[in-house]
Design an enzyme around this catalytic site. Structure first.
Site, PDB file in Angstrom:
ATOM      1  N   TYR A  59      40.059-142.578 -52.499  1.00  0.00           N
ATOM      2  CA  TYR A  59      40.431-143.982 -52.274  1.00  0.00           C
ATOM      3  C   TYR A  59      39.167-144.830 -52.356  1.00  0.00           C
ATOM      4  CZ  TYR A  59      42.684-147.583 -49.117  1.00  0.00           C
ATOM      5  OH  TYR A  59      43.239-148.687 -48.522  1.00  0.00           O
ATOM      6  N   SER A  60      39.143-145.838 -53.240  1.00  0.00           N
ATOM      7  CA  SER A  60      37.993-146.708 -53.415  1.00  0.00           C
ATOM      8  C   SER A  60      36.790-145.889 -53.890  1.00  0.00           C
ATOM      9  CB  SER A  60      37.712-147.477 -52.120  1.00  0.00           C
ATOM     10  OG  SER A  60      36.799-148.529 -52.351  1.00  0.00           O
TER      11      SER A  60
END
Length: 398
Positions: free
Chosen positions: A230-231
Site C-alpha cells: 500500500y503506497s
C-alpha cells in the site's frame, strides 16, 4: 480531487480519513464539522480539532460499551481510532520527543483494539521474529475453525499504522473469505514509534521472516499467500517479491518503480546537483524555504528524516535513491496486479514503469480514474472500487 480544503495535503488527508467510512472508520458529519474548524494549512488547528473529535467519539463508544451496547461501541471506537491517527499525522518536527505522538498513537491503538474485540471474526495480536527483536502484527481470521484459507500479507507504506490495516484491506478481505496478516515493518507504526527501527531498502530482509511466520500458522494456506503493498509498500513488496518464491500473487497499490526519482520530480532540479556536489548546507536552506511554503513537502521531508534515520532533509535524496526496482524487477515471477491512480500526486507514471519491467511475471495493470472517484493516490475515497478490482483479480489467481 479537492475535498474540503484548497491545501493539497489537507485535502488528501481529509479524504483519506473520510474514505474509511466505507468500513466504519468515519461518519461524514464528523468529518465535515471537524474540517470546518481548521483553517487552510494550520497544522496546530488540525491537531486540536481532530484530537477533540477523536476524544468525543471515543467517549461515546466507551459509554455504549459500559452499557452493553456492543455494536454502537465498536462503531464509535473504530471511528475514534481513525480520528486519533489523523490528529497525529502532522506532528513531525520532533516526533521522537513529542508527547503528542506517543499519546495519540497509543489512543489510536487502544480504541482500535477495544473495537476489534467486539467483532465476530477471530483476531490476534502477533509478534513476528525479526533479527534480534520482533515486529508487531495483527492476524485477522475469517473464523476460529482453524481451516487453512487464502491469506493476504498486508504491507503498509511511508506513513501508515497497523490499525489502518483494517480499513485498507482487512475488512474487505474478511468479507470475501480471506485471512489477513498485517504488520509494522521498520520505519512504520509501532516499529518506528516504540522500537526506533528505521526503513531499509532491501525489504526482502523484512518479508522473508514475515512469510516464515505465516507458514507456522495452520489457518494460512501455504500455497495461497498473496503479498499486498500500500503506497510506498508498492515498492517494498515488489522488491521483496524479487527474492521471495513462496508467493502465489503480488498486489501493488499503487506500483512504485523508483521512489527516489518520484520524489526528485517534486523538487527543483538544481537541488539534486547541489547535493551531489556535497553542498548540503545550501540545499538544506533552500529546502527549509520550500517546506515553509508547502504543507505536503514539509510533512514528507520531516517524516523522511524520522523514518529513514537521517539528520537533515538534504540527506534524503541519496537514501531514497536506493529504493528502486532497477536491475531486479525481472526476478519477480508471481502473478502481479499493478494498480494505478489517474491523478496520483506522489507516484505519477510509476505503475506503468513497474508493469513494463515485469517481463517474467504475468502483470495486470489497472488504472482507476478520476471520473469514477478513484483517481487519487491509493484510490482514497473509493475504497470499495479499489477492493473490487483487487479481490476480483485475486479470486481469479488463487
Amino acid at each position: 480531487m479537492k475535498f474540503l480544503f484548497d491545501d493539497e495535503s489537507f485535502s488528501f488527508e481529509t479524504l483519506r480519513a473520510a474514505g474509511f467510512a466505507n468500513y466504519g472508520g468515519a461518519d461524514l458529519g464528523e468529518i465535515l464539522v471537524t474540517a470546518r474548524a481548521i483553517p487552510e494549512g494550520d497544522e496546530v488547528a488540525w491537531h486540536r480539532a481532530w484530537k477533540a473529535t477523536a476524544r468525543r467519539v471515543e467517549a461515546l463508544g466507551r459509554e455504549s460499551l459500559g452499557n452493553g451496547h456492543v455494536v454502537s461501541a465498536r462503531e464509535a471506537l473504530l471511528r475514534a481510532s481513525n480520528y486519533y491517527r489523523t490528529a497525529e499525522f502532522y506532528r513531525r518536527e520532533d516526533p521522537v520527543h513529542d508527547p503528542e505522538v506517543a499519546e495519540l498513537s497509543r489512543a489510536a491503538q487502544d480504541s482500535f483494539l477495544a473495537a476489534i474485540d467486539l467483532f465476530d471474526f477471530t483476531f490476534e495480536r502477533v509478534s513476528i521474529p525479526y533479527l534480534d527483536t520482533a515486529l508487531p502484527g495483527y492476524l485477522y481470521l475469517v473464523d476460529g475453525s482453524g481451516q487453512p484459507r487464502p491469506t493476504v500479507i498486508y504491507n503498509s507504506g511511508y506513513d501508515s499504522t497497523l490499525e489502518e490495516s483494517y480499513f485498507a484491506i482487512a475488512a474487505a478481505a474478511l468479507a470475501r473469505g480471506y485471512n489477513v496478516l498485517a504488520f509494522d515493518g521498520p520505519g512504520q507504526g509501532g516499529a518506528i514509534r516504540e522500537q526506533r527501527l528505521v526503513f531499509r531498502h532491501d525489504w526482502e530482509a523484512v518479508i522473508t521472516p514475515v512469510v516464515d511466520f505465516a507458514l507456522t500458522r495452520p489457518e494460512i494456506a501455504a500455497d495461497r499467500i498473496a503479498l499486498s503493498g500500500y503506497s510506498l509498500g508498492g515498492y517494498l513488496v515488489a522488491r521483496a517479491a524479487a527474492f521471495e518464491n513462496r508467493l502465489a500473487a503480488v498486489i501493488l497499490d499503487d506500483g512504485v518503480f523508483d521512489f527516489g526519482s518520484a520524489v526528485a520530480r517534486l523538487l527543483p532540479p538544481f537541488l539534486g546537483r547541489w547535493i551531489a556536489d556535497g553542498n548540503t548546507g545550501a540545499a538544506d536552506q533552500v529546502l527549509t524555504l520550500l517546506m515553509a511554503a508547502n504543507t505536503q513537502l514539509r510533512w514528507a521531508l520531516h517524516n523522511g528524516v524520522w523514518v529513514m534515520g537521517v539528520d537533515s532533509p538534504a540527506e534524503l535524496p541519496a537514501v531514497f535513491a536506493r529504493y528502486t526496482l532497477a536491475g531486479i524487477a525481472d526476478r519477480i515471477t508471481a502473478p502481479t496486479l499493478v494498480l494505478d491512480a489517474e491523478n496520483d500526486q506522489f507516484f505519477k507514471g510509476e505503475p506503468q514503469r513497474v508493469a513494463d519491467a515485469l517481463v517474467n511475471a504475468k502483470a495486470t495493470l489497472v488504472t482507476l480514474r478520476e471520473s469514477e472517484g478513484a483517481g487519487e493516490h491509493c484510490h482514497m475515497g473509493a475504497m470499495g472500487r479499489a477492493h473490487q478490482v483487487i479481490f476480483d483479480w485475486l479470486d481469479g489467481v488463487l
